[in-house]
Design a protein around this motif. Structure first.
Motif, short mmCIF file in Angstrom:
data_model
loop_
_atom_site.label_atom_id
_atom_site.label_comp_id
_atom_site.label_asym_id
_atom_site.label_seq_id
_atom_site.Cartn_x
_atom_site.Cartn_y
_atom_site.Cartn_z
N GLN A 64 0.82 -1.21 0.00
CA GLN A 64 0.00 0.00 0.00
C GLN A 64 0.86 1.26 0.00
O GLN A 64 0.40 2.34 -0.38
CB GLN A 64 -0.92 0.01 1.21
CG GLN A 64 -0.19 -0.01 2.55
CD GLN A 64 -1.13 0.14 3.72
OE1 GLN A 64 -1.50 1.24 4.09
NE2 GLN A 64 -1.53 -0.98 4.31
N TYR A 99 -11.23 4.94 -0.84
CA TYR A 99 -11.09 3.58 -0.30
C TYR A 99 -9.94 3.56 0.72
O TYR A 99 -8.83 4.02 0.43
CB TYR A 99 -10.80 2.61 -1.44
CG TYR A 99 -11.04 1.16 -1.10
CD1 TYR A 99 -12.32 0.68 -0.88
CD2 TYR A 99 -9.98 0.27 -1.03
CE1 TYR A 99 -12.55 -0.66 -0.59
CE2 TYR A 99 -10.19 -1.07 -0.74
CZ TYR A 99 -11.47 -1.54 -0.52
OH TYR A 99 -11.69 -2.85 -0.24
N TYR A 124 -6.72 2.84 2.92
CA TYR A 124 -5.47 2.16 2.57
C TYR A 124 -5.30 0.84 3.30
O TYR A 124 -4.61 -0.06 2.82
CB TYR A 124 -4.28 3.07 2.86
CG TYR A 124 -4.09 4.17 1.84
CD1 TYR A 124 -3.69 3.87 0.54
CD2 TYR A 124 -4.33 5.50 2.17
CE1 TYR A 124 -3.51 4.87 -0.40
CE2 TYR A 124 -4.16 6.51 1.23
CZ TYR A 124 -3.75 6.18 -0.05
OH TYR A 124 -3.59 7.17 -1.00
N ILE A 125 -5.91 0.72 4.47
CA ILE A 125 -5.78 -0.52 5.22
C ILE A 125 -6.40 -1.69 4.47
O ILE A 125 -5.98 -2.84 4.61
CB ILE A 125 -6.39 -0.36 6.63
CG1 ILE A 125 -6.00 -1.56 7.51
CG2 ILE A 125 -7.90 -0.19 6.55
CD1 ILE A 125 -6.39 -1.37 8.96
N ASP A 126 -7.44 -1.41 3.66
CA ASP A 126 -8.07 -2.45 2.85
C ASP A 126 -7.56 -2.43 1.41
O ASP A 126 -7.82 -3.37 0.65
CB ASP A 126 -9.59 -2.26 2.85
CG ASP A 126 -10.18 -2.34 4.24
OD1 ASP A 126 -9.69 -3.16 5.03
OD2 ASP A 126 -11.13 -1.57 4.52
N TRP A 127 -6.88 -1.38 1.05
CA TRP A 127 -6.44 -1.21 -0.34
C TRP A 127 -5.44 -2.28 -0.76
O TRP A 127 -5.46 -2.74 -1.90
CB TRP A 127 -5.84 0.18 -0.51
CG TRP A 127 -4.98 0.33 -1.74
CD1 TRP A 127 -3.63 0.35 -1.82
CD2 TRP A 127 -5.46 0.46 -3.10
NE1 TRP A 127 -3.21 0.50 -3.10
CE2 TRP A 127 -4.32 0.57 -3.92
CE3 TRP A 127 -6.72 0.51 -3.68
CZ2 TRP A 127 -4.39 0.72 -5.29
CZ3 TRP A 127 -6.81 0.66 -5.06
CH2 TRP A 127 -5.66 0.76 -5.85
N GLU A 128 -4.54 -2.69 0.12
CA GLU A 128 -3.46 -3.59 -0.27
C GLU A 128 -4.00 -4.91 -0.82
O GLU A 128 -3.50 -5.43 -1.82
CB GLU A 128 -2.52 -3.83 0.90
CG GLU A 128 -1.28 -4.62 0.54
CD GLU A 128 -0.23 -4.58 1.62
OE1 GLU A 128 0.28 -5.64 1.98
OE2 GLU A 128 0.07 -3.46 2.11
N SER A 129 -5.00 -5.49 -0.15
CA SER A 129 -5.56 -6.76 -0.63
C SER A 129 -6.23 -6.58 -1.98
O SER A 129 -6.14 -7.46 -2.86
CB SER A 129 -6.55 -7.32 0.40
OG SER A 129 -7.61 -6.40 0.61
N TYR A 130 -6.90 -5.44 -2.19
CA TYR A 130 -7.52 -5.17 -3.49
C TYR A 130 -6.44 -4.94 -4.55
O TYR A 130 -6.53 -5.45 -5.67
CB TYR A 130 -8.43 -3.96 -3.38
CG TYR A 130 -9.05 -3.55 -4.70
CD1 TYR A 130 -10.22 -4.14 -5.16
CD2 TYR A 130 -8.44 -2.58 -5.50
CE1 TYR A 130 -10.79 -3.77 -6.38
CE2 TYR A 130 -8.99 -2.21 -6.72
CZ TYR A 130 -10.16 -2.81 -7.15
OH TYR A 130 -10.71 -2.44 -8.37
#
Length: 354
Positions: free
Chosen positions: A64, A97, A99-105
């Motif tokens: 991220q 969105y 960033y804490i969830d962005w990496e998996s996406y």
């Protein structure tokens, strides 16, 4: 079997948004020596500094932190490329969105592969508009170059920092040793170890010459003047005083000569030797530190690394993902096998209950 296949086919043929892929290849190159080269292991995978840096770049692209750096340094928010209204609901995200969830996406939209034999890194970027895919690929390449440059700078700073710290330390030690020697010379008026003994020897030599002249004169007067005459008595007193002074000066050499305060000549000589030895060691250490600094500078120049692009990013002309016929066919095969398994289980249960 027909229902799931129809649902999946309907999604890929009518709902799924076309994805455009941009592919590029680059490698980390440099002139630094391989750390295991002296053991004959230079050909082993991962044996070079460039390989280590390539893995760092690979992990960086998938993180991220890349999106944060691209936004901060290039003013490009990668998340906006995946927030268009025409994107299907399974892939569309909000413009802000987290960033804490962005990496998996993000890891679903980028592929990074490193070939540890050739040293090449292949990056594939997927987006829902050709321009977005190219923009993101260019941003990734620029940030990867920044990371490689930062790694090279850190390596050089580590090499030079330790060497420079040693130079500063030994320089301070040498400066202190020179200051102590200067204070000693100002106190004792002694410049070198040779001049230390010369001080007393010059005095003794002058007294011996003076005594020799007076004795010679005394012998000449014996034949011409009465021994009880005032001239002879006065000369005898001078000879006796000179002999006593000469005796005292000779006794001072190495024992009780006052040089610089109440220290004896032997004490001053010992201190001079200690100070000279300390200054010589400090000079040698400082010289060695300077040589090490020059060697570190040479090594630092060998730490130069750069990003060599072999296949640059280009604007995609057609969508290659998703592949509706392929994915629908795969769904049909899985559904067919699932139907066979379910049919087998049902017949087995019926046979046991009959």
């Amino acid at each position: 079997m027909v229902g799931p296949t129809s649902a999946i086919g309907y999604y890929f043929f009518t709902i799924a948004s076309p994805q455009y892929m941009v592919e590029m290849q680059f490698a980390v190159r440099g002139s630094s020596e391989e750390p295991l080269g002296f053991l004959g292991l230079s050909a082993l995978p991962g044996a070079t500094t460039q390989s280590s840096d390539s893995y760092i770049v690979q992990n960086y692209i998938r993180s991220q932190q890349l999106a944060k750096d691209v936004l901060a340094e290039q003013g490009v928010d990668i998340r906006q490329a995946y927030a268009h209204d025409f994107i299907d609901p399974l892939y569309k995200i909000e413009p802000d969105y987290p960033y804490i969830d962005w990496e998996s996406y993000w890891q679903r939209m980028v592929s990074v592969e490193f070939n540890n034999i050739s040293g090449n890194t292949t990056v594939r970027v997927f987006a829902f508009a050709p321009e977005d895919a190219l923009t993101i690929a260019d941003a990734i390449l620029e940030q990867s170059e920044n990371v490689v440059n930062a790694l090279a700078d850190d390596s050089r700073q580590q090499l030079l920092g330790a060497a420079q710290a040693e130079v500063d330390r030994t320089e301070g030690r040498l400066r202190a040793a020179r200051l102590r020697m200067q204070e000693f010379r100002n106190d004792t008026q002694v410049l070198t170890e040779d001049s230390l003994g010369q001080i007393e020897f010059d005095i003794v030599g002058e007294l011996e010459q003076e005594l020799s002249r007076m004795v010679t004169r005394r012998r000449l007067l014996e034949d011409r003047v009465d021994v009880d005459s005032p001239i002879v008595r006065d000369l005898d007193l001078q000879i006796a005083a000179t002999r006593e002074q000469l005796r005292q000066e000779r006794s001072r050499i190495g024992s009780s000569a006052n040089v610089g305060g109440d220290r004896s000549l032997a004490d001053v000589a010992t201190e001079l030797v200690d100070l000279t030895t300390s200054q010589e060691f400090a000079t040698a250490a400082y010289t060695a530190a300077l040589e090490a600094l020059e060697a570190a500078r040479a090594d630092a120049r060998q730490q130069e690394r750069y990003l060599a692009t072999y296949i640059p990013a280009s604007l995609p002309t057609e969508s290659r993902h998703p592949k509706p016929y392929l994915y629908t066919g795969i769904a049909f095969i899985w559904a067919f096998f699932a139907w066979l398994v379910a049919l087998f289980l049902i017949r087995t249960i019926r046979d046991h209950t009959a």
